[in-house]
Write a protein that holds these residues in place. Structure first.
Motif, PDB file in Angstrom:
ATOM      1  N   GLU A  63       8.826  -8.586 -10.245  1.00 36.01           N
ATOM      2  CA  GLU A  63       8.803  -8.189  -8.686  1.00 36.01           C
ATOM      3  C   GLU A  63       8.155  -9.430  -7.885  1.00 36.01           C
ATOM      4  OE1 GLU A  63       6.671  -5.023  -6.088  1.00 36.01           O
ATOM      5  OE2 GLU A  63       6.795  -4.564  -8.355  1.00 36.01           O
ATOM      6  N   VAL A  64       6.966 -10.092  -8.225  1.00 36.68           N
ATOM      7  CA  VAL A  64       6.369 -10.969  -7.537  1.00 36.68           C
ATOM      8  C   VAL A  64       7.302 -12.212  -7.601  1.00 36.68           C
ATOM      9  CG1 VAL A  64       4.439 -12.427  -7.823  1.00 36.68           C
ATOM     10  CG2 VAL A  64       4.235 -10.233  -8.557  1.00 36.68           C
ATOM     11  N   THR A  65       7.868 -12.666  -8.509  1.00 39.34           N
ATOM     12  CA  THR A  65       8.668 -13.690  -8.428  1.00 39.34           C
ATOM     13  C   THR A  65       9.999 -13.454  -7.482  1.00 39.34           C
ATOM     14  OG1 THR A  65       8.211 -14.277 -10.680  1.00 39.34           O
ATOM     15  CG2 THR A  65      10.248 -15.135  -9.803  1.00 39.34           C
ATOM     16  N   GLN A  66      10.540 -12.248  -7.498  1.00 42.66           N
ATOM     17  CA  GLN A  66      11.537 -11.966  -6.472  1.00 42.66           C
ATOM     18  C   GLN A  66      11.010 -12.160  -5.081  1.00 42.66           C
ATOM     19  OE1 GLN A  66      13.167  -8.210  -6.807  1.00 42.66           O
ATOM     20  NE2 GLN A  66      15.147  -8.912  -6.025  1.00 42.66           N
ATOM     21  N   GLN A  67       9.944 -11.495  -4.860  1.00 45.47           N
ATOM     22  CA  GLN A  67       9.297 -11.659  -3.517  1.00 45.47           C
ATOM     23  C   GLN A  67       8.905 -12.963  -3.153  1.00 45.47           C
ATOM     24  OE1 GLN A  67       8.928  -9.060  -1.632  1.00 45.47           O
ATOM     25  NE2 GLN A  67       8.068 -10.090   0.068  1.00 45.47           N
ATOM     26  N   ILE A 125       3.264 -20.302  -1.609  1.00 47.05           N
ATOM     27  CA  ILE A 125       3.760 -19.031  -1.406  1.00 47.05           C
ATOM     28  C   ILE A 125       3.546 -18.166  -2.469  1.00 47.05           C
ATOM     29  CG2 ILE A 125       6.022 -17.684  -1.064  1.00 47.05           C
ATOM     30  CD1 ILE A 125       6.939 -20.220   0.454  1.00 47.05           C
ATOM     31  N   THR A 126       3.733 -18.513  -3.911  1.00 49.73           N
ATOM     32  CA  THR A 126       3.153 -17.812  -4.842  1.00 49.73           C
ATOM     33  C   THR A 126       1.697 -17.228  -4.761  1.00 49.73           C
ATOM     34  OG1 THR A 126       4.941 -19.077  -6.163  1.00 49.73           O
ATOM     35  CG2 THR A 126       3.204 -17.797  -7.522  1.00 49.73           C
ATOM     36  N   CYS A 165      -1.959 -12.766  -4.240  1.00 49.80           N
ATOM     37  CA  CYS A 165      -3.061 -12.328  -3.652  1.00 49.80           C
ATOM     38  C   CYS A 165      -2.874 -11.032  -2.780  1.00 49.80           C
ATOM     39  CB  CYS A 165      -3.705 -13.277  -2.627  1.00 49.80           C
ATOM     40  SG  CYS A 165      -4.469 -14.646  -3.801  1.00 49.80           S
ATOM     41  N   LYS A 166      -1.765 -11.100  -1.909  1.00 49.57           N
ATOM     42  CA  LYS A 166      -1.381  -9.792  -1.414  1.00 49.57           C
ATOM     43  C   LYS A 166      -1.101  -8.526  -2.013  1.00 49.57           C
ATOM     44  CE  LYS A 166       1.844 -11.929   1.600  1.00 49.57           C
ATOM     45  NZ  LYS A 166       3.020 -12.105   2.510  1.00 49.57           N
ATOM     46  N   MET A 167      -0.400  -8.967  -3.215  1.00 47.97           N
ATOM     47  CA  MET A 167      -0.063  -8.077  -3.882  1.00 47.97           C
ATOM     48  C   MET A 167      -1.150  -7.224  -4.967  1.00 47.97           C
ATOM     49  SD  MET A 167       3.952  -8.613  -5.291  1.00 47.97           S
ATOM     50  CE  MET A 167       4.791  -7.370  -4.932  1.00 47.97           C
ATOM     51  N   LEU A 168      -2.206  -8.010  -5.110  1.00 48.68           N
ATOM     52  CA  LEU A 168      -3.282  -7.603  -5.800  1.00 48.68           C
ATOM     53  C   LEU A 168      -3.991  -6.939  -4.685  1.00 48.68           C
ATOM     54  CD1 LEU A 168      -4.408 -10.775  -7.895  1.00 48.68           C
ATOM     55  CD2 LEU A 168      -3.701  -8.721  -9.041  1.00 48.68           C
ATOM     56  N   GLY A 223      -9.649 -13.134 -14.966  1.00 47.76           N
ATOM     57  CA  GLY A 223      -9.418 -12.101 -13.903  1.00 47.76           C
ATOM     58  C   GLY A 223     -10.646 -11.445 -13.124  1.00 47.76           C
ATOM     59  N   HIS A 224     -11.600 -11.525 -13.382  1.00 45.54           N
ATOM     60  CA  HIS A 224     -12.940 -10.896 -12.442  1.00 45.54           C
ATOM     61  C   HIS A 224     -13.307 -12.197 -11.419  1.00 45.54           C
ATOM     62  CE1 HIS A 224     -13.669  -8.200 -15.971  1.00 45.54           C
ATOM     63  NE2 HIS A 224     -13.333  -7.309 -14.987  1.00 45.54           N
ATOM     64  N   LEU A 225     -12.796 -13.430 -11.521  1.00 48.26           N
ATOM     65  CA  LEU A 225     -13.120 -14.248 -10.489  1.00 48.26           C
ATOM     66  C   LEU A 225     -12.501 -13.874  -9.324  1.00 48.26           C
ATOM     67  CD1 LEU A 225     -12.429 -17.561 -12.494  1.00 48.26           C
ATOM     68  CD2 LEU A 225     -14.842 -16.730 -11.838  1.00 48.26           C
ATOM     69  N   LYS A 226     -13.196 -14.331  -8.095  1.00 45.98           N
ATOM     70  CA  LYS A 226     -12.661 -14.281  -6.752  1.00 45.98           C
ATOM     71  C   LYS A 226     -11.336 -14.980  -6.680  1.00 45.98           C
ATOM     72  CE  LYS A 226     -17.212 -13.813  -4.549  1.00 45.98           C
ATOM     73  NZ  LYS A 226     -18.010 -14.472  -3.566  1.00 45.98           N
ATOM     74  N   ASP A 227     -10.444 -14.360  -5.917  1.00 47.28           N
ATOM     75  CA  ASP A 227      -9.015 -14.886  -5.679  1.00 47.28           C
ATOM     76  C   ASP A 227      -8.968 -16.471  -5.642  1.00 47.28           C
ATOM     77  OD1 ASP A 227      -7.989 -12.531  -6.109  1.00 47.28           O
ATOM     78  OD2 ASP A 227      -7.312 -12.149  -3.761  1.00 47.28           O
ATOM     79  N   GLU A 228      -9.788 -16.946  -4.695  1.00 49.55           N
ATOM     80  CA  GLU A 228      -9.755 -18.362  -4.520  1.00 49.55           C
ATOM     81  C   GLU A 228     -10.137 -19.152  -5.562  1.00 49.55           C
ATOM     82  OE1 GLU A 228     -11.746 -19.108  -0.834  1.00 49.55           O
ATOM     83  OE2 GLU A 228     -10.028 -19.561   0.180  1.00 49.55           O
TER      84      GLU A 228
END
Length: 177
Positions: free
Chosen positions: A45-49, A74-75, A80-83, A126-131
């Motif tokens: 789903e992410v790849t398609q988006q 873009i990825t 980040c948006k989806m998370l 997985g627990h790190l901040k997004d950036e």
């Protein structure tokens, strides 16, 4: 055909060429998505988006960087948006471990310990901040230079250095727990 030529043809109306961009970069996008979020998101789903957003963003692409850097950016944004949309934290049960080739010189106990360490590392990432996670994944797993990371993340080299430093420090704390 070079990326620039394909993009120019797409922008000129030859939308059939877009399939070539998808073919070239689909696996890269899927791999980066997995590295950034494990199984917390549906990778297909992410790849398609990503490719939908890429298609809409192509007119803004100015060729001052590589197309791959543009796609990585873009990825990262889509992930980040989806998370943030899902607002879920990863549990160790959700983290899938890709199949590992079993080494004949390792005994079963060593393999189990190794797998537990990998799971612990994935959970900590997985627990790190997004950036921080993004910078660390691009640097460590994608072998990006600091400059390439700065291009993808649209920030300064100093910020990339700081993000990677803090990510490593936070990762070390998380793994010690």
């Amino acid at each position: 055909m070079e990326d620039k030529e394909i993009v120019e043809r797409i922008l000129a109306g030859d939308t059939e060429c877009y399939a070539e961009i998808v073919r070239r970069y689909q696996q890269i996008v899927a791999n980066l998505t997995y590295k950034l979020c494990g199984t917390r998101l549906e990778i297909e789903e992410v790849t398609q988006q990503v490719f939908v957003e890429l298609y809409m963003a192509l007119p803004r692409f100015r060729f001052d960087s590589k197309l791959s850097s543009f796609i990585y950016r873009i990825t990262v944004n889509v992930v980040c948006k989806m998370l943030n949309k899902s607002k879920r934290f990863v549990s160790s049960d959700e983290l899938e471990t890709p199949p590992q080739q079993v080494s004949s010189d390792r005994n079963v106990e060593q393999q189990i310990i190794h797998q537990e360490q990998l799971d612990q590392l994935r959970t900590a990432i997985g627990h790190l901040k997004d950036e921080q996670r993004t910078a660390l994944v691009l640097y460590t797993f994608e072998d990006f230079s600091y400059q390439q990371i700065a291009d993808v993340m649209q920030c300064t080299l100093a910020k990339v250095e700081s993000l990677i430093f803090r990510a490593k420090k936070n990762l070390a704390k998380e793994v010690k727990r």
